[in-house]
Design a protein around this motif. Structure first.
Motif, short mmCIF file in Angstrom:
data_model
loop_
_atom_site.label_atom_id
_atom_site.label_comp_id
_atom_site.label_asym_id
_atom_site.label_seq_id
_atom_site.Cartn_x
_atom_site.Cartn_y
_atom_site.Cartn_z
N LEU A 104 -32.58 38.98 -16.96
CA LEU A 104 -33.78 38.24 -16.70
C LEU A 104 -34.15 38.71 -15.09
CD1 LEU A 104 -35.50 35.47 -17.43
CD2 LEU A 104 -34.25 34.80 -15.57
N LEU A 105 -33.11 38.57 -14.10
CA LEU A 105 -33.51 38.66 -12.69
C LEU A 105 -34.07 40.16 -12.48
CD1 LEU A 105 -30.83 36.40 -11.05
CD2 LEU A 105 -33.30 35.88 -11.27
N THR A 106 -33.18 41.22 -13.14
CA THR A 106 -33.78 42.42 -13.31
C THR A 106 -35.30 42.59 -13.54
OG1 THR A 106 -31.60 43.30 -13.40
CG2 THR A 106 -33.25 44.81 -13.87
N ALA A 107 -35.51 41.83 -14.79
CA ALA A 107 -37.02 41.91 -14.84
C ALA A 107 -38.08 41.36 -13.91
CB ALA A 107 -37.09 41.14 -16.46
N TYR A 108 -37.41 40.41 -13.56
CA TYR A 108 -38.46 39.58 -12.63
C TYR A 108 -38.32 40.40 -11.27
CZ TYR A 108 -39.49 35.01 -14.25
OH TYR A 108 -40.03 34.01 -15.27
N ALA A 109 -37.46 41.13 -10.90
CA ALA A 109 -37.29 41.81 -9.66
C ALA A 109 -38.52 42.88 -9.79
CB ALA A 109 -36.09 42.27 -9.37
N GLY A 110 -38.49 43.46 -10.98
CA GLY A 110 -39.66 44.51 -11.25
C GLY A 110 -41.01 44.16 -11.05
#
Lengths: 67, 480
Positions: free
Chosen positions: B404-410
């Motif tokens: 989730l946090l990787t997706a948000y970071a993007g």
């Protein structure tokens, strides 16, 4: 103008949660059996909902006045 | 065997009902064509919009990710809990302006915004592709989550690999079945089940196992106290995560589309107000995670292990439910969680497909494409994203919150372009392109290769690099 300042203050208020995080990061003190850090976080989740409710109510009132 | 039959048939039966609803609506609205697929004809009523958004924020991450994260990382979960609320408050600061710009210029998607505002086809295509790229981990976490639920509801009868395939199949069916209208109606059906599931188990579970919340916390304090506080490193991480992720929240292509298609800016504000109530429901989910952690510590609960022999933390919620309740309850909770995951995945896949078709395929490769061709392009692209996510879910499963946090970071990297675009008149095309690329590369390095270096969240790193590049290149270009 006054409403505008109030609104900005309300929007910025939750950031005190972030600012105070290093200070309130303690588990030894507990409130209702919940360690303080956790209690504080849960409290803010509810408080932010209340703040947003107030913001929304201000919004509706201003809408009626035609601002 | 008997238990598996009950639980699985409730999960699948519930999905059957929602598929039937989806079928009905997609047949009813089929004739309206591609316009409907994109923004449901711009006529979403408030209630449906709200439920659609509401079910959108409940996903496998809410149900499975949060409890899993509690067990793995302890108090760091509190940063995740709070950033969602910060996003809703930000709606009051940023969405009115974005909405009116979009309304004035007739934007339908985030890529329309970037393309027209900066007069750059490249930015239109780039945002569509970056949005799709970072929706892959988001879809992956839904596939993993649904797979875990099917696995638990199968009481060990199904191979985890088969469970993931079933999960993918379900998401595919729901995505193919219709445009946003049917997805929204399905969500309306599911909202009630989800709320009920979360609050009832969240309140019951600590009482059943520990006689109350305070005893639950005492048990953790006595067995693994480090779960209850944040280390100084965790505080740094938490602060940077809350800032960057809350800025990224509205940058999701599907959420942006939600803002653009709202009837008025008041609707967006009203939605944020209503949605923030949904957010409170994350507290009982975290309590379930704490209960699972305490049960594991006292040896009363064991989580399934992965190929590397380490426990798979994201099983926590379903494992607690299975250890506490009869199989029919496992079925209903599973159905709610599966439904949440599937609706989120379907909505995101829709948006990604539509973005690709309009802003990459039509505008870059084939200007003359008709509606049918656009729809086919959208579906092929959607299939590619979903299949990539499936392959990653099988070969490289990760902790749900991590994904989730990787997706948000993007997607957070869209923030500078959106804000500068909506608030200034200057055409910063080149600086925005450079900043966006620099931000995304930084995110790939700080999330994919390293793991949040210096305990600063990768999305925050990306945002800083992004902004620095935007302002530096602006200054340099002005001097030239």
């Amino acid at each position: 103008m006054k409403a505008r300042k109030l609104r900005l203050a309300l929007i910025l208020m939750p950031y005190t949660f972030i600012a105070l995080l290093p200070v309130i990061n303690v588990a030894r003190i507990s409130v209702f059996g919940i360690p303080f850090l956790w209690f504080w976080s849960f409290l803010w989740v509810v408080l932010i909902t209340i703040i947003i409710t107030i913001l929304y109510l201000i919004e509706i009132r201003e809408g009626r006045k035609g601002v | 065997m008997y238990e598996a039959l009950i639980a699985l048939s409730i999960v699948l039966g519930w999905l059957g009902v929602t598929i039937a609803t989806g079928f009905y609506t997609s047949i009813k609205y089929r004739k309206k064509g591609a316009e409907l697929w994109f923004v449901a004809g711009r006529k979403l009523g408030l209630l449906i919009l709200w439920l659609s958004l509401g079910a959108n924020i409940y996903s496998a991450y809410t149900f499975l990710g949060l409890p899993g994260y509690v067990i793995k990382e302890g108090a760091k979960v509190l940063a995740i809990l709070v950033y969602g609320q910060l996003s809703y408050i930000l709606a009051y600061l940023i969405t009115p302006r974005i909405w009116s710009v979009a309304k004035e210029r007739g934007y339908m998607t985030i890529s329309d915004f970037f393309e027209d505002r900066y007069n750059s086809k490249l930015l239109g295509a780039l945002t569509a592709i970056i949005g799709a790229l970072f929706s892959i981990p988001y879809i992956q976490l839904q596939i993993q989550g649904v797979g875990y639920i099917i696995d638990v509801a199968g009481y060990g009868m199904l191979d985890p690999f088969i469970s993931k395939l079933v999960a993918f199949g379900l998401i595919a069916i729901f995505t193919i079945l219709g445009g946003m209208i049917s997805v929204a109606l399905i969500n309306a059906l599911q909202g009630a089940l989800m709320l009920f599931a979360i609050w009832s188990i969240g309140l019951l579970v600590p009482f059943i196992h520990f006689g109350g919340i305070s005893n639950l916390f005492n048990t953790i304090q006595n067995t693994k106290p480090e779960l209850l506080t944040m280390t100084p490193n965790a505080v740094v991480w938490g602060v940077t995560t809350m800032i960057a992720a809350s800025l990224g929240f509205w940058m999701w292509p599907n959420r942006m589309q939600g803002i653009f298609t709202a009837k008025s800016t008041g609707t967006v504000k009203r939605n944020s107000f209503l949605l923030s109530f949904f957010q409170i429901s994350q507290i009982p989910v975290i309590i379930i995670g704490l209960t699972a952690a305490a049960l594991i510590m006292i040896g009363k609960l064991a989580l399934p292990t992965g190929p590397d022999g380490k426990p798979i933390y994201d099983y926590a919620l379903m494992a607690v439910v299975r250890a506490t309740f009869p199989s029919w309850i496992v079925g209903f909770i599973g159905a709610g969680a599966v439904a949440a995951a599937i609706s989120t995945a379907a909505a995101l896949l829709h948006t990604s497909g539509a973005l690709f078709a309009r802003n990459v395929y039509q505008k870059t490769f084939r200007r003359s494409a008709d509606e049918r061709q656009l729809m086919i392009a959208a579906r092929i692209f959607t299939a590619i994203i979903a299949l990539t996510a499936l392959i990653l879910a099988i070969l490289s499963p990760r902790l749900i919150v991590y994904l989730l946090l990787t997706a948000y970071a993007g997607v957070t990297q869209f923030f500078p372009g959106v804000v500068l675009g909506a608030w200034t008149k200057e055409n910063l095309r080149k600086p925005i392109v450079l900043g966006l690329i620099a931000g995304v590369v930084t995110v790939i390095i700080t999330r994919g290769i390293m793991k949040d270096p210096l305990n600063i969240y990768g999305g925050f790193w990306g945002l800083i690099v992004n902004l620095v590049v935007v302002f530096l290149s602006r200054a340099i270009l002005r001097k030239l």
